[in-house]
Design a protein around this motif. Structure first.
Motif, PDB file in Angstrom:
ATOM      1  N   GLY A  59      36.069   7.787  22.705  1.00 33.66           N
ATOM      2  CA  GLY A  59      36.377   6.373  22.485  1.00 33.66           C
ATOM      3  C   GLY A  59      37.622   6.012  23.270  1.00 33.66           C
ATOM      4  N   SER A  60      37.401   5.513  24.526  1.00 33.52           N
ATOM      5  CA  SER A  60      38.520   5.097  25.379  1.00 33.52           C
ATOM      6  C   SER A  60      39.559   6.197  25.599  1.00 33.52           C
ATOM      7  N   ALA A 111      35.812   1.815  19.405  1.00 34.19           N
ATOM      8  CA  ALA A 111      36.708   2.354  20.442  1.00 34.19           C
ATOM      9  C   ALA A 111      35.965   2.678  21.730  1.00 34.19           C
ATOM     10  N   VAL A 153      34.036  11.772  27.085  1.00 32.09           N
ATOM     11  CA  VAL A 153      34.698  10.736  27.878  1.00 32.09           C
ATOM     12  C   VAL A 153      33.646   9.895  28.596  1.00 32.09           C
ATOM     13  N   GLY A 154      33.707   8.582  28.431  1.00 34.81           N
ATOM     14  CA  GLY A 154      32.786   7.693  29.134  1.00 34.81           C
ATOM     15  C   GLY A 154      33.414   7.201  30.425  1.00 34.81           C
ATOM     16  N   GLY A 155      33.963   6.001  30.386  1.00 34.96           N
ATOM     17  CA  GLY A 155      34.487   5.331  31.578  1.00 34.96           C
ATOM     18  C   GLY A 155      35.381   6.205  32.450  1.00 34.96           C
TER      19      GLY A 155
HETATM   20  C1  PEP Z   1      31.233   7.259  25.304  1.00 39.08           C
HETATM   21  O1  PEP Z   1      30.403   6.493  25.732  1.00 39.08           O
HETATM   22  O2  PEP Z   1      30.852   8.304  24.775  1.00 39.08           O
HETATM   23  C2  PEP Z   1      32.635   6.909  25.420  1.00 39.08           C
HETATM   24  C3  PEP Z   1      33.487   7.551  24.686  1.00 39.08           C
HETATM   25  O3  PEP Z   1      32.968   5.896  26.310  1.00 39.08           O
HETATM   26  P1  PEP Z   1      34.449   5.425  26.734  1.00 39.08           P
HETATM   27  O4  PEP Z   1      35.256   6.672  27.012  1.00 39.08           O
HETATM   28  O5  PEP Z   1      34.258   4.596  27.934  1.00 39.08           O
HETATM   29  O6  PEP Z   1      35.020   4.670  25.573  1.00 39.08           O
END
Ligand code: PEP
Length: 253
Positions: A215-216, A174, A236-238
């Motif tokens: 994960g997204s 995810a 949170v990544g992106g």
């Molecule tokens: C992360 O890298 O920890 C992550 C959750 O990335 P994304 O939110 O982009 O899926």
């Protein structure tokens, strides 16, 4: 009541100028969401941007975190960053065991466990990532994988230590794929992790540990995810690289 947490993992993005722009944009519209519901917000820029972020966040309630730390205190460890260096910049959180570090840098549960101990000894909070790959999920190995990771990364931690950790459940399939776990899928694993932590300690301890999901995560799914009983926030990544999206996620609490 458990602390709710929203953590932005900026990964290898945002140099100094971009860090200023992104943080100023977040702060402009951030109205102390953490005064409500025991919500703590944290951002984790790259090492070279930490000092800039530290200055901007100095008198703010948004906390600063790092994306990794060395198990060594100082010396001939080229490329590493020590916990003392992170403390100088008032980092309160450190992400450890992210799947990208497990995958690309071959980090093991044993090494992650050493990092967790180093972080706890220094009174910072480790955000410990666990999660299964797509292949493991498709082979119905999710719980087996999570159990092994949780045991490995929390090896020899006392109840007192466990009270100070944060677990991030991040299914690898995810992360950065746009496919998030459904609220029910994520809740099932979060509850499983809490049960594992109960077996390691006591119900009172495990009920106090924040288990966040990553994960997204985006504004479209954050409300439903956080409505689940055992989901205590997000890594949170992106979406943490866009101030409007990050703020919407923060305001879904
Ligand atoms: C992360 O890298 O920890 C992550 C959750 O990335 P994304 O939110 O982009 O899926």
């Amino acid at each position: 009541m458990r602390t709710k947490l929203v953590v932005g993992n900026w990964k290898m993005n945002c140099g100094i100028e971009e860090t200023k722009i992104l943080l100023e944009s977040i702060l402009k519209n951030y109205n102390g969401a953490n005064l409500n519901n025991l919500l703590q917000v944290c951002v984790c820029p790259s090492f070279t941007s930490l000092s800039t972020a530290f200055k901007i966040l100095e008198s703010n309630t948004i906390a600063l975190g790092a994306q990794d730390v060395s198990i060594n205190d100082n010396g001939a460890f080229t490329g590493e960053v020590s916990i003392a260096m992170l403390k100088e910049l008032d980092c309160q959180f450190v992400i450890v065991g992210h799947s990208e570090r497990r995958m690309y840098f071959k980090e093991s549960d044993e090494l992650i466990n050493k990092k967790v101990k180093k972080i706890l000894e220094n009174n910072l909070t480790p955000i410990i990532c666990v999660g299964e790959t797509l292949e493991q999920k498709e082979n119905n190995q999710t719980k087996e994988v999570i159990k092994k990771q949780i045991h490995g990364v929390t090896n020899n931690l006392s109840n007192e230590d466990l009270l100070k950790i944060v677990i991030a459940y991040e299914p690898v399939w995810a992360i950065g794929t746009g496919k998030n776990a459904t609220p029910d899928q994520a809740e099932e694993v979060h509850l499983f992790i809490r049960k594992l932590l109960t077996l390691k300690s006591t119900i009172n301890v495990s009920e106090s540990i924040s288990i966040i999901y990553g994960g997204s995560v985006k504004p479209e799914n954050s409300k439903q995810l956080v409505a689940m009983e055992n989901i205590d926030g997000f890594l949170v990544g992106g979406a943490s690289l866009k101030s409007n999206l990050f703020l919407e996620i923060i305001h879904s609490f």
